[in-house]
Design an enzyme around this catalytic site. Structure first.
Site, PDB file in Angstrom:
ATOM      1  N   MET A   1      27.439   0.056 135.317  1.00  0.00           N
ATOM      2  CA  MET A   1      27.920   0.364 136.811  1.00  0.00           C
ATOM      3  C   MET A   1      28.935   1.711 136.463  1.00  0.00           C
ATOM      4  O   MET A   1      29.858   1.531 135.623  1.00  0.00           O
ATOM      5  CB  MET A   1      28.368  -0.572 137.618  1.00  0.00           C
ATOM      6  CG  MET A   1      27.303  -1.408 137.816  1.00  0.00           C
ATOM      7  SD  MET A   1      27.584  -2.234 139.483  1.00  0.00           S
ATOM      8  CE  MET A   1      26.267  -3.116 139.734  1.00  0.00           C
ATOM      9  N   SER A   2      28.656   2.553 137.044  1.00  0.00           N
ATOM     10  CA  SER A   2      29.898   3.778 137.286  1.00  0.00           C
ATOM     11  C   SER A   2      29.860   4.611 138.344  1.00  0.00           C
ATOM     12  O   SER A   2      28.844   4.653 139.019  1.00  0.00           O
ATOM     13  CB  SER A   2      29.356   4.598 136.094  1.00  0.00           C
ATOM     14  OG  SER A   2      30.150   6.153 136.178  1.00  0.00           O
ATOM     15  N   SER A   3      31.215   4.974 138.719  1.00  0.00           N
ATOM     16  CA  SER A   3      31.464   5.714 140.169  1.00  0.00           C
ATOM     17  C   SER A   3      30.270   6.972 139.962  1.00  0.00           C
ATOM     18  O   SER A   3      30.248   7.593 140.945  1.00  0.00           O
ATOM     19  CB  SER A   3      32.755   6.231 140.203  1.00  0.00           C
ATOM     20  OG  SER A   3      33.470   5.066 140.172  1.00  0.00           O
ATOM     21  N   LYS A   9      33.531  -0.983 129.354  1.00  0.00           N
ATOM     22  CA  LYS A   9      32.740   0.095 129.280  1.00  0.00           C
ATOM     23  C   LYS A   9      33.392   1.377 128.901  1.00  0.00           C
ATOM     24  O   LYS A   9      32.788   2.462 127.947  1.00  0.00           O
ATOM     25  CB  LYS A   9      32.127   0.483 130.643  1.00  0.00           C
ATOM     26  CG  LYS A   9      31.033   1.673 130.554  1.00  0.00           C
ATOM     27  CD  LYS A   9      30.400   1.847 131.892  1.00  0.00           C
ATOM     28  CE  LYS A   9      31.368   2.934 132.994  1.00  0.00           C
ATOM     29  NZ  LYS A   9      31.235   4.051 132.308  1.00  0.00           N
ATOM     30  N   GLN A  12      43.555  13.764 134.040  1.00  0.00           N
ATOM     31  CA  GLN A  12      42.563  13.555 133.089  1.00  0.00           C
ATOM     32  C   GLN A  12      41.105  14.276 133.268  1.00  0.00           C
ATOM     33  O   GLN A  12      40.195  13.845 132.479  1.00  0.00           O
ATOM     34  CB  GLN A  12      42.373  11.864 133.111  1.00  0.00           C
ATOM     35  CG  GLN A  12      41.792  11.365 134.607  1.00  0.00           C
ATOM     36  CD  GLN A  12      41.577   9.836 134.235  1.00  0.00           C
ATOM     37  OE1 GLN A  12      42.668   9.392 134.766  1.00  0.00           O
ATOM     38  NE2 GLN A  12      40.867   9.198 134.191  1.00  0.00           N
ATOM     39  N   HIS A  27      32.907   0.069 142.804  1.00  0.00           N
ATOM     40  CA  HIS A  27      31.648  -0.670 142.926  1.00  0.00           C
ATOM     41  C   HIS A  27      31.819  -1.935 142.187  1.00  0.00           C
ATOM     42  O   HIS A  27      32.900  -2.295 141.671  1.00  0.00           O
ATOM     43  CB  HIS A  27      30.704   0.379 142.118  1.00  0.00           C
ATOM     44  CG  HIS A  27      31.063   0.973 140.602  1.00  0.00           C
ATOM     45  ND1 HIS A  27      31.436  -0.158 139.612  1.00  0.00           N
ATOM     46  CD2 HIS A  27      31.482   1.952 140.139  1.00  0.00           C
ATOM     47  CE1 HIS A  27      31.836   0.414 138.548  1.00  0.00           C
ATOM     48  NE2 HIS A  27      32.225   2.005 139.040  1.00  0.00           N
ATOM     49  N   GLY A  59      31.189  -2.834 139.454  1.00  0.00           N
ATOM     50  CA  GLY A  59      32.132  -3.168 138.047  1.00  0.00           C
ATOM     51  C   GLY A  59      33.737  -3.159 138.319  1.00  0.00           C
ATOM     52  O   GLY A  59      34.363  -4.091 137.657  1.00  0.00           O
ATOM     53  N   HIS A  60      34.266  -2.329 139.528  1.00  0.00           N
ATOM     54  CA  HIS A  60      35.541  -2.543 139.716  1.00  0.00           C
ATOM     55  C   HIS A  60      36.107  -3.965 140.091  1.00  0.00           C
ATOM     56  O   HIS A  60      36.942  -4.368 139.732  1.00  0.00           O
ATOM     57  CB  HIS A  60      35.881  -1.481 140.605  1.00  0.00           C
ATOM     58  CG  HIS A  60      35.849   0.021 140.299  1.00  0.00           C
ATOM     59  ND1 HIS A  60      34.962   0.928 140.787  1.00  0.00           N
ATOM     60  CD2 HIS A  60      36.683   0.796 139.339  1.00  0.00           C
ATOM     61  CE1 HIS A  60      35.272   1.888 140.039  1.00  0.00           C
ATOM     62  NE2 HIS A  60      36.203   1.796 139.364  1.00  0.00           N
TER      63      HIS A  60
END
Ligand code: PAF
Length: 291
Positions: free
Chosen positions: A187-189, A152, A64, A37, A39-40
């Site tokens: 923003m986050s996946s 983040k 993880q 997104h 963010g990346h």
């Protein structure tokens, strides 16, 4: 649109990076788990600004994710990711297989103590071991001069800095600002999992952080009062379930009783099954000269 080279073989990756290094080019690296997104893409843009060649890895790292976490439903959108990376100007997308990253007999885990104990580490045992281990492996395959990570994931950034320094990996770690939706949600996946009502209420997180930053800027230094105000704001969203809300020292990540002169307000909140994290650095006002 730039055509982006895709490499899956770690030896080929290492050779390309070595060639670039021999040519005197500065190699930047952005590790990701895909589902990209804005963010990346901002990390990629920063890497392009800082270096000459940029490698972006896409690898959903099973080590993880804890039992019961979202490994199986983690979004996988490779075609779209490749398109976005080509458009953003990345030079190479590295997509190693699980067997290449963790071949039969793999027995090494990188553990950073201290920094991994609080915040997310308390609720996701083993998570940061998985992150440090995969990042160390990817650094060995990509051999970059520097790597960019988002602020983040403040705890992840602190852990990677420590690990890279302690193991003398010779990779410079760059932090990059959190990118937000127009209404403030980081923003986050994982945002794509939010149902409509959860998404609408998730803005409470950013509101709480901004209000806390305002309190600090107006001279409030007491952690208890800041945390209570932030908690109330988040809990105004009926679907929010706070996992943790802490004011910590930005370097040690240990809880602080006061802001002096700054502190990191870090939060993890569930909306339904979706866990969102965010943080903001709070700063006390600078006292007038002579005081
Ligand atoms: O931040 C992430 O997406 C992951 O934790 C990382 C750094 C790519 C390691 O798998």
């Amino acid at each position: 649109m730039n055509s982006v080279v895709r490499i899956s073989d770690p030896d080929e990756m290492r050779m390309l990076s070595a060639r670039w290094r021999d040519e005197g080019l500065e190699v930047g690296f952005v590790p990701t788990m895909g589902a990209l997104h804005e963010g990346h893409l901002s990390l990629v843009k920063r890497a392009i600004m800082l270096g000459d060649r940029v490698v972006v890895s896409i690898f959903v790292n099973p080590k993880q994710f804890g039992p019961g976490e979202d490994l199986d439903r983690y979004p996988r959108t490779l075609e779209e990711d490749l398109r976005l990376l080509g458009k953003a100007g990345a030079h190479c997308v590295f997509t190693p297989s699980e067997d290449d990253v963790y071949p039969e007999g793999h027995a090494t885990t990188v553990h950073v103590s201290g920094l991994t104990e609080g915040l997310c580490g308390r609720y996701r045992p083993g998570h940061f071991d998985g992150v440090s281990t995969v990042v160390a492996i990817l650094f060995g395959m990509v051999t970059p001069h520097f790597a960019v990570f988002g602020r983040k994931d403040a705890q992840q950034l602190a852990v990677i800095r420590r690990m890279t320094g302690d193991l003398r990996l010779g990779v410079r770690i760059e932090g990059s600002e959190t990118v937000r939706e127009p209404d403030g949600l980081a923003m986050s996946s994982r945002n794509r999992y939010l149902k409509e009502e959860e998404r609408a209420q998730a803005t409470a997180i950013h509101r709480a952080l901004v209000e806390a930053a305002g309190m600090a800027a107006r001279g409030e230094t007491d952690a208890g009062r800041i945390l209570e105000a932030a908690r109330q704001t988040i809990e105004e969203a009926p679907l929010a379930r706070i996992q943790y809300l802490e004011l910590v020292d930005p370097l040690s990540l240990k809880p602080v009783g006061r802001i002096s002169p700054n502190g990191l307000l870090a939060v993890a909140v569930y909306f339904g099954r979706t866990r969102l994290i965010d943080n903001m650095e709070l700063e006390a006002p600078v006292p007038p000269r002579g005081q």
